[in-house]
Write a protein that holds these residues in place. Structure first.
Motif, PDB file in Angstrom:
ATOM      1  N   VAL A   1       0.270   2.568   1.323  1.00 50.40           N
ATOM      2  CA  VAL A   1      -0.248   1.295   1.826  1.00 50.40           C
ATOM      3  C   VAL A   1       0.347   0.154   1.011  1.00 50.40           C
ATOM      4  CG1 VAL A   1      -2.310  -0.132   2.123  1.00 50.40           C
ATOM      5  CG2 VAL A   1      -2.388   2.310   2.640  1.00 50.40           C
ATOM      6  N   GLN A   2       0.832  -0.845   1.706  1.00 45.06           N
ATOM      7  CA  GLN A   2       1.323  -2.052   1.042  1.00 45.06           C
ATOM      8  C   GLN A   2       0.409  -3.205   1.409  1.00 45.06           C
ATOM      9  OE1 GLN A   2       5.497  -2.327   2.197  1.00 45.06           O
ATOM     10  NE2 GLN A   2       6.074  -1.444   0.230  1.00 45.06           N
ATOM     11  N   LEU A   3       0.067  -4.006   0.403  1.00 50.17           N
ATOM     12  CA  LEU A   3      -0.860  -5.110   0.602  1.00 50.17           C
ATOM     13  C   LEU A   3      -0.153  -6.425   0.293  1.00 50.17           C
ATOM     14  CD1 LEU A   3      -3.972  -3.594  -1.213  1.00 50.17           C
ATOM     15  CD2 LEU A   3      -3.421  -3.509   1.222  1.00 50.17           C
ATOM     16  N   GLN A   4      -0.374  -7.408   1.132  1.00 48.86           N
ATOM     17  CA  GLN A   4       0.248  -8.718   0.963  1.00 48.86           C
ATOM     18  C   GLN A   4      -0.837  -9.783   1.031  1.00 48.86           C
ATOM     19  OE1 GLN A   4       3.664  -9.236   0.541  1.00 48.86           O
ATOM     20  NE2 GLN A   4       3.247 -11.405   0.184  1.00 48.86           N
ATOM     21  N   ALA A   5      -1.119 -10.395  -0.110  1.00 46.88           N
ATOM     22  CA  ALA A   5      -2.152 -11.422  -0.182  1.00 46.88           C
ATOM     23  C   ALA A   5      -1.545 -12.806  -0.059  1.00 46.88           C
ATOM     24  CB  ALA A   5      -2.914 -11.301  -1.494  1.00 46.88           C
ATOM     25  N   ALA A  23      -2.459  -5.511   5.360  1.00 46.29           N
ATOM     26  CA  ALA A  23      -2.081  -4.171   4.916  1.00 46.29           C
ATOM     27  C   ALA A  23      -1.168  -3.497   5.926  1.00 46.29           C
ATOM     28  CB  ALA A  23      -3.325  -3.318   4.709  1.00 46.29           C
ATOM     29  N   SER A  24      -0.247  -2.739   5.418  1.00 48.93           N
ATOM     30  CA  SER A  24       0.594  -1.913   6.280  1.00 48.93           C
ATOM     31  C   SER A  24      -0.023  -0.529   6.364  1.00 48.93           C
ATOM     32  CB  SER A  24       1.999  -1.818   5.704  1.00 48.93           C
ATOM     33  OG  SER A  24       1.962  -1.169   4.445  1.00 48.93           O
ATOM     34  N   GLY A  25       0.335   0.232   7.357  1.00 46.87           N
ATOM     35  CA  GLY A  25      -0.176   1.589   7.456  1.00 46.87           C
ATOM     36  C   GLY A  25      -1.346   1.698   8.415  1.00 46.87           C
ATOM     37  N   ARG A  26      -1.435   2.810   9.097  1.00 44.04           N
ATOM     38  CA  ARG A  26      -2.462   2.995  10.114  1.00 44.04           C
ATOM     39  C   ARG A  26      -3.786   3.482   9.546  1.00 44.04           C
ATOM     40  NH1 ARG A  26       0.555   6.643  14.493  1.00 44.04           N
ATOM     41  NH2 ARG A  26       1.374   7.572  12.593  1.00 44.04           N
ATOM     42  N   THR A  27      -3.840   3.726   8.225  1.00 47.73           N
ATOM     43  CA  THR A  27      -5.075   4.228   7.638  1.00 47.73           C
ATOM     44  C   THR A  27      -5.938   3.130   7.052  1.00 47.73           C
ATOM     45  OG1 THR A  27      -3.867   4.643   5.586  1.00 47.73           O
ATOM     46  CG2 THR A  27      -4.102   6.490   7.120  1.00 47.73           C
ATOM     47  N   PHE A  28      -5.571   1.871   7.288  1.00 44.65           N
ATOM     48  CA  PHE A  28      -6.320   0.744   6.714  1.00 44.65           C
ATOM     49  C   PHE A  28      -7.802   0.844   7.021  1.00 44.65           C
ATOM     50  CE2 PHE A  28      -7.176  -3.474   5.253  1.00 44.65           C
ATOM     51  CZ  PHE A  28      -8.097  -3.998   6.138  1.00 44.65           C
ATOM     52  N   TYR A  93      -5.861 -14.111  -7.676  1.00 46.09           N
ATOM     53  CA  TYR A  93      -6.722 -13.236  -6.892  1.00 46.09           C
ATOM     54  C   TYR A  93      -5.882 -12.099  -6.304  1.00 46.09           C
ATOM     55  CZ  TYR A  93     -10.683 -16.367  -7.270  1.00 46.09           C
ATOM     56  OH  TYR A  93     -11.733 -17.111  -7.764  1.00 46.09           O
ATOM     57  N   TYR A  94      -6.403 -10.898  -6.454  1.00 47.16           N
ATOM     58  CA  TYR A  94      -5.731  -9.701  -5.980  1.00 47.16           C
ATOM     59  C   TYR A  94      -6.601  -8.964  -4.975  1.00 47.16           C
ATOM     60  CZ  TYR A  94      -2.913 -10.261 -10.238  1.00 47.16           C
ATOM     61  OH  TYR A  94      -2.100 -10.734 -11.242  1.00 47.16           O
ATOM     62  N   CYS A  95      -5.959  -8.448  -3.926  1.00 46.22           N
ATOM     63  CA  CYS A  95      -6.674  -7.536  -3.053  1.00 46.22           C
ATOM     64  C   CYS A  95      -6.290  -6.107  -3.438  1.00 46.22           C
ATOM     65  CB  CYS A  95      -6.373  -7.800  -1.588  1.00 46.22           C
ATOM     66  SG  CYS A  95      -4.641  -7.668  -1.116  1.00 46.22           S
ATOM     67  N   ALA A  96      -7.193  -5.193  -3.155  1.00 49.73           N
ATOM     68  CA  ALA A  96      -6.986  -3.798  -3.532  1.00 49.73           C
ATOM     69  C   ALA A  96      -7.604  -2.892  -2.485  1.00 49.73           C
ATOM     70  CB  ALA A  96      -7.608  -3.526  -4.904  1.00 49.73           C
ATOM     71  N   ALA A  97      -7.060  -1.688  -2.396  1.00 50.85           N
ATOM     72  CA  ALA A  97      -7.539  -0.706  -1.424  1.00 50.85           C
ATOM     73  C   ALA A  97      -7.844   0.609  -2.116  1.00 50.85           C
ATOM     74  CB  ALA A  97      -6.487  -0.489  -0.337  1.00 50.85           C
TER      75      ALA A  97
END
Length: 123
Positions: A1-5, A23-28, A93-97
């Protein structure tokens, strides 16, 4: 997964900003998503988290009542609406998964991180 804030910027105290994290990816849709922040010279701290369904949200006491986390699984995006901003909210600020589906307050429990977006609140 790639995240772009994105969505950070300079705002006066009392103002508002909305951060987005795509987010990229179908499992978001199965991931818990969180927002953290890190001010200069300080450790990264928990801001908010949202369950995979969006049905449960959690906030740090310092932002409760001012910030709102939400997600749109169809768009693979999580948001952080920030109102009544204060100078002490200034941080990157960061997003996280997290793929476990649990809600974590500890940043070390998250699997994936975005690059961060700077929020500066002037007094």
């Amino acid at each position: 997964v790639q995240l772009q804030a994105c969505g950070g910027g300079l705002v006066q105290a009392g103002g508002s900003l909305r951060l987005s994290c795509a987010a990229s990816g179908r499992t978001f849709r199965s991931y818990t998503m969180g927002w953290f922040r890190q001010a200069p010279g300080k450790e990264r701290e928990f801001v908010a988290a949202i369950s995979w369904s969006g049905g449960s949200t959690y906030y740090a006491d310092s932002v409760k009542g001012r910030f709102t986390i939400s997600r749109d699984n169809a768009k693979s995006t999580v948001y952080l609406q920030m109102n009544s901003l204060k100078p002490e909210d200034t941080a990157v600020y960061y997003c996280a998964a997290d793929s476990s589906g649990s809600i974590w307050y500890n940043p070390h429990e998250y699997d994936y991180w975005g690059q961060g977006t700077l929020v500066t609140v002037s007094s």
